[in-house]
Write a protein that holds these residues in place. Structure first.
Motif, PDB file in Angstrom:
ATOM      1  N   GLN A   5      30.842  46.464   6.655  1.00  0.00           N
ATOM      2  CA  GLN A   5      30.442  47.251   5.380  1.00  0.00           C
ATOM      3  C   GLN A   5      29.431  46.568   4.726  1.00  0.00           C
ATOM      4  OE1 GLN A   5      30.836  50.527   5.074  1.00  0.00           O
ATOM      5  NE2 GLN A   5      31.693  50.323   6.952  1.00  0.00           N
ATOM      6  N   LEU A   6      28.458  47.124   4.517  1.00  0.00           N
ATOM      7  CA  LEU A   6      27.131  46.350   3.594  1.00  0.00           C
ATOM      8  C   LEU A   6      27.063  46.862   2.290  1.00  0.00           C
ATOM      9  CD1 LEU A   6      24.579  46.347   6.316  1.00  0.00           C
ATOM     10  CD2 LEU A   6      26.133  44.583   5.816  1.00  0.00           C
ATOM     11  N   THR A   7      26.866  46.241   1.351  1.00  0.00           N
ATOM     12  CA  THR A   7      26.735  46.350  -0.097  1.00  0.00           C
ATOM     13  C   THR A   7      25.314  46.981  -0.214  1.00  0.00           C
ATOM     14  OG1 THR A   7      25.799  44.330  -0.612  1.00  0.00           O
ATOM     15  CG2 THR A   7      28.018  44.655  -0.742  1.00  0.00           C
ATOM     16  N   VAL A  30      16.730  38.830  -0.483  1.00  0.00           N
ATOM     17  CA  VAL A  30      16.932  38.434   0.713  1.00  0.00           C
ATOM     18  C   VAL A  30      17.713  37.116   1.110  1.00  0.00           C
ATOM     19  CG1 VAL A  30      15.578  37.705   2.815  1.00  0.00           C
ATOM     20  CG2 VAL A  30      14.843  39.872   1.602  1.00  0.00           C
ATOM     21  N   GLY A  31      17.105  36.452   0.073  1.00  0.00           N
ATOM     22  CA  GLY A  31      17.867  35.035   0.042  1.00  0.00           C
ATOM     23  C   GLY A  31      19.294  34.885  -0.208  1.00  0.00           C
ATOM     24  N   ARG A  32      19.585  35.678  -0.988  1.00  0.00           N
ATOM     25  CA  ARG A  32      21.155  35.965  -1.568  1.00  0.00           C
ATOM     26  C   ARG A  32      21.859  36.449  -0.129  1.00  0.00           C
ATOM     27  NH1 ARG A  32      19.526  38.381  -6.142  1.00  0.00           N
ATOM     28  NH2 ARG A  32      19.697  40.484  -5.267  1.00  0.00           N
ATOM     29  N   ASN A  33      21.207  37.290   0.532  1.00  0.00           N
ATOM     30  CA  ASN A  33      22.006  38.105   1.633  1.00  0.00           C
ATOM     31  C   ASN A  33      21.582  37.457   3.340  1.00  0.00           C
ATOM     32  OD1 ASN A  33      23.193  40.097   0.120  1.00  0.00           O
ATOM     33  ND2 ASN A  33      21.377  40.292  -0.707  1.00  0.00           N
ATOM     34  N   ALA A  34      20.944  36.744   3.200  1.00  0.00           N
ATOM     35  CA  ALA A  34      20.541  36.056   4.567  1.00  0.00           C
ATOM     36  C   ALA A  34      21.494  35.443   5.369  1.00  0.00           C
ATOM     37  CB  ALA A  34      19.242  35.210   4.273  1.00  0.00           C
ATOM     38  N   LYS A  35      22.369  34.992   4.973  1.00  0.00           N
ATOM     39  CA  LYS A  35      23.237  34.320   5.483  1.00  0.00           C
ATOM     40  C   LYS A  35      24.385  35.130   6.166  1.00  0.00           C
ATOM     41  CE  LYS A  35      26.699  30.464   5.553  1.00  0.00           C
ATOM     42  NZ  LYS A  35      27.423  29.283   4.787  1.00  0.00           N
ATOM     43  N   ARG A  36      24.730  36.019   5.365  1.00  0.00           N
ATOM     44  CA  ARG A  36      25.846  37.090   6.125  1.00  0.00           C
ATOM     45  C   ARG A  36      25.159  37.899   6.819  1.00  0.00           C
ATOM     46  NH1 ARG A  36      28.067  42.293   4.602  1.00  0.00           N
ATOM     47  NH2 ARG A  36      30.270  42.259   5.729  1.00  0.00           N
ATOM     48  N   LEU A  61      19.980  50.288   9.495  1.00  0.00           N
ATOM     49  CA  LEU A  61      18.873  51.205   8.611  1.00  0.00           C
ATOM     50  C   LEU A  61      18.459  52.605   8.904  1.00  0.00           C
ATOM     51  CD1 LEU A  61      16.239  48.446   7.547  1.00  0.00           C
ATOM     52  CD2 LEU A  61      17.972  49.283   5.900  1.00  0.00           C
ATOM     53  N   PHE A  62      18.587  52.730  10.158  1.00  0.00           N
ATOM     54  CA  PHE A  62      18.146  54.063  10.727  1.00  0.00           C
ATOM     55  C   PHE A  62      19.193  54.942  10.436  1.00  0.00           C
ATOM     56  CE2 PHE A  62      17.826  57.520  13.903  1.00  0.00           C
ATOM     57  CZ  PHE A  62      16.681  58.017  13.682  1.00  0.00           C
ATOM     58  N   LEU A  63      20.553  54.566  10.819  1.00  0.00           N
ATOM     59  CA  LEU A  63      21.553  55.275  10.430  1.00  0.00           C
ATOM     60  C   LEU A  63      21.972  55.819   8.965  1.00  0.00           C
ATOM     61  CD1 LEU A  63      24.062  53.746  12.968  1.00  0.00           C
ATOM     62  CD2 LEU A  63      22.765  55.926  13.313  1.00  0.00           C
ATOM     63  N   ARG A  64      21.494  54.686   8.264  1.00  0.00           N
ATOM     64  CA  ARG A  64      21.659  54.950   6.671  1.00  0.00           C
ATOM     65  C   ARG A  64      20.572  56.029   6.242  1.00  0.00           C
ATOM     66  NH1 ARG A  64      20.011  51.433   1.421  1.00  0.00           N
ATOM     67  NH2 ARG A  64      21.740  52.233   0.150  1.00  0.00           N
ATOM     68  N   ARG A  65      19.503  55.949   6.822  1.00  0.00           N
ATOM     69  CA  ARG A  65      18.525  57.174   6.562  1.00  0.00           C
ATOM     70  C   ARG A  65      19.073  58.435   7.091  1.00  0.00           C
ATOM     71  NH1 ARG A  65      13.795  55.541   9.658  1.00  0.00           N
ATOM     72  NH2 ARG A  65      12.872  57.492   8.888  1.00  0.00           N
ATOM     73  N   CYS A  66      19.690  58.281   8.196  1.00  0.00           N
ATOM     74  CA  CYS A  66      20.284  59.651   8.812  1.00  0.00           C
ATOM     75  C   CYS A  66      21.308  60.259   7.750  1.00  0.00           C
ATOM     76  CB  CYS A  66      20.830  59.554   9.967  1.00  0.00           C
ATOM     77  SG  CYS A  66      19.586  59.174  11.103  1.00  0.00           S
ATOM     78  N   VAL A  67      22.155  59.272   7.249  1.00  0.00           N
ATOM     79  CA  VAL A  67      23.299  59.653   6.561  1.00  0.00           C
ATOM     80  C   VAL A  67      22.842  60.355   4.939  1.00  0.00           C
ATOM     81  CG1 VAL A  67      25.423  59.028   5.089  1.00  0.00           C
ATOM     82  CG2 VAL A  67      25.052  58.363   7.433  1.00  0.00           C
ATOM     83  N   LYS A  68      21.854  59.428   4.322  1.00  0.00           N
ATOM     84  CA  LYS A  68      21.141  59.910   3.221  1.00  0.00           C
ATOM     85  C   LYS A  68      20.309  61.377   3.308  1.00  0.00           C
ATOM     86  CE  LYS A  68      20.272  55.581   0.685  1.00  0.00           C
ATOM     87  NZ  LYS A  68      19.348  54.952  -0.028  1.00  0.00           N
ATOM     88  N   THR A  69      19.845  61.639   4.576  1.00  0.00           N
ATOM     89  CA  THR A  69      19.345  62.630   4.747  1.00  0.00           C
ATOM     90  C   THR A  69      20.257  63.892   4.975  1.00  0.00           C
ATOM     91  OG1 THR A  69      17.401  61.574   5.864  1.00  0.00           O
ATOM     92  CG2 THR A  69      17.645  64.028   6.384  1.00  0.00           C
ATOM     93  N   LEU A  70      21.416  63.758   5.756  1.00  0.00           N
ATOM     94  CA  LEU A  70      22.574  64.690   5.724  1.00  0.00           C
ATOM     95  C   LEU A  70      22.919  64.986   4.188  1.00  0.00           C
ATOM     96  CD1 LEU A  70      24.547  63.331   8.786  1.00  0.00           C
ATOM     97  CD2 LEU A  70      22.826  65.760   8.608  1.00  0.00           C
ATOM     98  N   GLN A 120      34.163  56.408   3.551  1.00  0.00           N
ATOM     99  CA  GLN A 120      33.507  55.643   2.091  1.00  0.00           C
ATOM    100  C   GLN A 120      34.465  55.559   1.305  1.00  0.00           C
ATOM    101  OE1 GLN A 120      29.753  57.321   1.709  1.00  0.00           O
ATOM    102  NE2 GLN A 120      28.606  55.888   3.128  1.00  0.00           N
ATOM    103  N   GLN A 121      35.225  56.645   0.714  1.00  0.00           N
ATOM    104  CA  GLN A 121      36.031  56.545  -0.140  1.00  0.00           C
ATOM    105  C   GLN A 121      37.427  55.792   0.169  1.00  0.00           C
ATOM    106  OE1 GLN A 121      36.851  60.642  -0.673  1.00  0.00           O
ATOM    107  NE2 GLN A 121      34.930  61.225  -1.807  1.00  0.00           N
ATOM    108  N   GLN A 122      37.851  55.982   1.316  1.00  0.00           N
ATOM    109  CA  GLN A 122      38.987  54.982   1.612  1.00  0.00           C
ATOM    110  C   GLN A 122      38.623  53.526   1.779  1.00  0.00           C
ATOM    111  OE1 GLN A 122      40.034  56.226   5.627  1.00  0.00           O
ATOM    112  NE2 GLN A 122      41.341  58.006   5.037  1.00  0.00           N
ATOM    113  N   GLN A 123      37.435  53.316   2.043  1.00  0.00           N
ATOM    114  CA  GLN A 123      37.058  51.799   1.910  1.00  0.00           C
ATOM    115  C   GLN A 123      36.900  51.120   0.496  1.00  0.00           C
ATOM    116  OE1 GLN A 123      33.853  51.872   4.180  1.00  0.00           O
ATOM    117  NE2 GLN A 123      34.839  51.572   6.110  1.00  0.00           N
ATOM    118  N   ARG A 124      36.770  52.029  -0.329  1.00  0.00           N
ATOM    119  CA  ARG A 124      36.582  51.770  -1.925  1.00  0.00           C
ATOM    120  C   ARG A 124      38.030  51.319  -2.695  1.00  0.00           C
ATOM    121  NH1 ARG A 124      32.104  56.044  -3.082  1.00  0.00           N
ATOM    122  NH2 ARG A 124      30.208  55.416  -2.127  1.00  0.00           N
ATOM    123  N   ARG A 125      38.998  52.079  -1.993  1.00  0.00           N
ATOM    124  CA  ARG A 125      40.439  51.809  -2.260  1.00  0.00           C
ATOM    125  C   ARG A 125      40.917  50.615  -2.404  1.00  0.00           C
ATOM    126  NH1 ARG A 125      42.678  57.761  -0.686  1.00  0.00           N
ATOM    127  NH2 ARG A 125      41.299  58.706  -1.604  1.00  0.00           N
TER     128      ARG A 125
END
Length: 125
Positions: A5-7, A30-36, A61-70, A120-125
């Protein structure tokens, strides 16, 4: 993908790298997240110092765009759809063109969106 899961900040970093950054001007995000993200094999540094996305990073990134489009089409059938995302979602039978213009979610598309939202809701718990 396993439990990777990405922030929002990590997604933003991937998007910045997709647009193209150099190591010396990569920026704080980018610097904060590059290592992970490098550890997750989503980005890498080339020999000449450039930071680039791996194929896995591009897919994320492509899958995120697909989910946002849905999600956008669930709210508004006239929402803009990028051609590559529209082609993919159509091939996977998640959306169908409407006679009035725009796209409608199919039953499969609604089920997929509901499943993603539930996860997503289950992971937030």
């Amino acid at each position: 993908m396993k439990n990777e899961q990405l922030t929002t900040d990590e997604y933003d970093a991937l998007e910045l790298v997709r647009r193209g950054v150099k190591r010396d001007t990569a920026g704080a995000c980018v610097g904060r997240n590059a290592k992970r993200l490098s550890g997750l094999k989503m980005m890498e540094t080339t020999r000449d110092g450039r930071i680039v996305l791996t194929e896995k990073g591009q897919q994320v990134l492509f899958l995120r765009r697909c989910v946002k489009t849905l999600a956008a089409l669930a709210d508004d059938p006239q929402a803009p759809v990028d051609s590559d995302v529209g082609r993919f979602l159509s091939l996977k039978s998640h959306i169908a063109p409407r006679e009035e213009g725009g796209y409608a979610l199919t039953d499969k598309g609604r089920e997929t969106l509901d499943d993603i939202t539930r996860q997503q809701q289950q992971q937030r718990r």
